[in-house]
Write a protein that holds these residues in place. Structure first.
Motif, short mmCIF file in Angstrom:
data_model
loop_
_atom_site.label_atom_id
_atom_site.label_comp_id
_atom_site.label_asym_id
_atom_site.label_seq_id
_atom_site.Cartn_x
_atom_site.Cartn_y
_atom_site.Cartn_z
N LEU A 113 0.83 -1.21 0.00
CA LEU A 113 0.00 0.00 0.00
C LEU A 113 0.86 1.25 0.00
CD1 LEU A 113 -2.87 1.14 0.09
CD2 LEU A 113 -2.77 1.01 2.58
N VAL A 114 2.06 1.16 0.55
CA VAL A 114 2.99 2.29 0.58
C VAL A 114 3.91 2.28 -0.64
CG1 VAL A 114 4.90 3.33 1.89
CG2 VAL A 114 2.94 2.35 3.11
N THR A 115 4.38 1.10 -1.02
CA THR A 115 5.39 1.02 -2.08
C THR A 115 4.82 0.84 -3.49
OG1 THR A 115 5.64 -1.37 -1.84
CG2 THR A 115 7.06 0.03 -0.47
N SER A 116 3.60 0.31 -3.59
CA SER A 116 2.97 0.07 -4.90
C SER A 116 1.55 0.60 -4.87
CB SER A 116 2.93 -1.44 -5.21
OG SER A 116 4.21 -1.98 -5.20
N MET A 117 1.44 1.87 -4.58
CA MET A 117 0.13 2.48 -4.30
C MET A 117 -0.89 2.28 -5.41
SD MET A 117 0.80 5.88 -2.10
CE MET A 117 -0.96 6.12 -2.12
N ARG A 118 -0.48 2.17 -6.66
CA ARG A 118 -1.44 2.09 -7.75
C ARG A 118 -1.98 0.68 -8.00
NH1 ARG A 118 -2.46 6.14 -10.98
NH2 ARG A 118 -2.68 4.80 -12.80
N LEU A 119 -1.37 -0.30 -7.40
CA LEU A 119 -1.79 -1.68 -7.59
C LEU A 119 -3.12 -1.94 -6.89
CD1 LEU A 119 -0.86 -4.33 -8.90
CD2 LEU A 119 0.29 -4.87 -6.75
N SER A 120 -4.13 -2.40 -7.64
CA SER A 120 -5.50 -2.50 -7.11
C SER A 120 -5.75 -3.72 -6.22
CB SER A 120 -6.49 -2.51 -8.27
OG SER A 120 -6.27 -3.64 -9.10
N VAL A 121 -4.96 -4.76 -6.39
CA VAL A 121 -5.07 -5.96 -5.57
C VAL A 121 -3.65 -6.30 -5.13
CG1 VAL A 121 -5.78 -8.36 -5.45
CG2 VAL A 121 -7.05 -6.77 -6.89
N GLN A 122 -3.42 -6.28 -3.82
CA GLN A 122 -2.06 -6.37 -3.30
C GLN A 122 -1.92 -7.48 -2.26
OE1 GLN A 122 -1.48 -2.59 -1.39
NE2 GLN A 122 -1.67 -1.44 -3.30
N PRO A 123 -0.74 -8.08 -2.18
CA PRO A 123 -0.48 -9.01 -1.07
C PRO A 123 -0.21 -8.24 0.21
CG PRO A 123 1.47 -8.80 -2.43
CD PRO A 123 0.39 -7.99 -3.10
N VAL A 124 -0.52 -8.87 1.33
CA VAL A 124 -0.25 -8.32 2.66
C VAL A 124 0.46 -9.41 3.44
CG1 VAL A 124 -1.32 -7.47 4.80
CG2 VAL A 124 -2.32 -6.84 2.58
N THR A 125 1.61 -9.10 4.02
CA THR A 125 2.34 -10.11 4.79
C THR A 125 1.61 -10.39 6.11
OG1 THR A 125 3.72 -8.56 6.03
CG2 THR A 125 4.55 -9.27 3.85
N ASP A 126 1.95 -11.50 6.73
CA ASP A 126 1.34 -11.84 8.01
C ASP A 126 1.60 -10.76 9.06
OD1 ASP A 126 0.41 -14.22 6.92
OD2 ASP A 126 2.00 -15.45 7.81
N GLU A 127 2.83 -10.23 9.09
CA GLU A 127 3.14 -9.18 10.07
C GLU A 127 2.32 -7.93 9.79
OE1 GLU A 127 6.80 -6.57 11.99
OE2 GLU A 127 7.17 -7.69 10.15
N GLU A 128 2.22 -7.52 8.52
CA GLU A 128 1.41 -6.35 8.16
C GLU A 128 -0.05 -6.57 8.53
OE1 GLU A 128 4.23 -5.23 4.29
OE2 GLU A 128 2.35 -6.32 4.00
N TRP A 129 -0.54 -7.77 8.28
CA TRP A 129 -1.91 -8.12 8.62
C TRP A 129 -2.17 -7.89 10.11
CZ3 TRP A 129 -6.29 -9.07 6.15
CH2 TRP A 129 -7.32 -9.74 6.81
N ASP A 130 -1.27 -8.42 10.94
CA ASP A 130 -1.42 -8.28 12.39
C ASP A 130 -1.34 -6.83 12.84
OD1 ASP A 130 -1.67 -11.05 12.55
OD2 ASP A 130 0.43 -11.37 13.16
N VAL A 131 -0.40 -6.07 12.29
CA VAL A 131 -0.23 -4.67 12.69
C VAL A 131 -1.48 -3.85 12.31
CG1 VAL A 131 1.09 -2.54 12.26
CG2 VAL A 131 2.29 -4.71 12.63
N VAL A 132 -1.96 -4.01 11.08
CA VAL A 132 -3.14 -3.23 10.64
C VAL A 132 -4.37 -3.63 11.44
CG1 VAL A 132 -4.69 -2.78 8.71
CG2 VAL A 132 -2.22 -2.76 8.34
N ARG A 133 -4.55 -4.92 11.69
CA ARG A 133 -5.70 -5.36 12.50
C ARG A 133 -5.65 -4.71 13.89
NH1 ARG A 133 -9.03 -9.53 11.73
NH2 ARG A 133 -8.83 -10.19 13.90
N GLN A 134 -4.46 -4.68 14.47
CA GLN A 134 -4.34 -4.05 15.80
C GLN A 134 -4.63 -2.56 15.72
OE1 GLN A 134 -0.44 -4.35 17.59
NE2 GLN A 134 -1.25 -4.00 19.63
N MET A 135 -4.10 -1.89 14.72
CA MET A 135 -4.35 -0.45 14.54
C MET A 135 -5.85 -0.19 14.35
SD MET A 135 -1.17 0.48 11.98
CE MET A 135 -1.62 2.21 11.73
N GLY A 136 -6.54 -1.13 13.71
CA GLY A 136 -7.96 -0.97 13.44
C GLY A 136 -8.88 -1.43 14.55
N GLY A 137 -8.30 -1.93 15.65
CA GLY A 137 -9.11 -2.30 16.80
C GLY A 137 -9.60 -3.73 16.79
N LEU A 138 -9.00 -4.59 15.98
CA LEU A 138 -9.41 -6.01 15.96
C LEU A 138 -8.43 -6.87 16.74
CD1 LEU A 138 -10.49 -6.40 12.22
CD2 LEU A 138 -11.94 -6.13 14.23
#
Length: 138
Positions: A113-138
């Motif tokens: 999302l930061v490095t390939s902003m124009r890509l419409s469907v992107q992979p998310v690593t397990d660590e990124e998944w966990d960090v974003v979920r925590q930031m989002g309150g899950l």
């Protein structure tokens, strides 16, 4: 299980529109980028992803699940390589995670999302998944 991020302009197709589809979900069509196409082809039943409002809002607003693996995109010319998957809404993020917040989090510096902003469907690593979920309150 792999994780993904799906980008949509909320005035074209929003999180609320996906939620309204219920458990039957909807197809994720119209992808016309080869890397995004490869991402769609790599998705497996049950994979989870983030739903991101692009342009307006610029925030991750919910979690989705792949309910049908890649198949030919009916909006593409017959015989073309373009595919789509079906997804359904799983849960909203209690606190949407803005693009600014993602960029400000050092653990997410290499997130697509930061490095390939124009890509419409992107992979998310397990660590990124966990960090974003925590930031989002899950």
């Amino acid at each position: 299980m792999a994780h993904w991020l799906y980008k949509s302009e909320p005035d074209v197709f929003s999180w609320d529109a996906l939620v309204a589809e219920g458990d039957k979900g909807t197809h994720w069509n119209g992808v016309r980028n080869h890397l995004a196409k490869l991402n769609l082809r790599a998705m497996k039943l049950g994979d989870r992803g983030f739903f991101y409002h692009s342009n307006e809002g610029k925030e991750i607003v919910g979690v989705v699940e792949v309910i049908r693996e890649a198949y030919p995109d009916h909006t593409a010319p017959e015989g073309s390589p373009w595919v789509m998957v079906d997804i359904k809404a799983v849960e909203p993020l209690p606190r949407p995670v803005t693009l600014a917040a993602v960029k400000a989090e050092p653990k997410l510096a290499k997130m697509a999302l930061v490095t390939s902003m124009r890509l419409s469907v992107q992979p998310v690593t397990d660590e990124e998944w966990d960090v974003v979920r925590q930031m989002g309150g899950l």
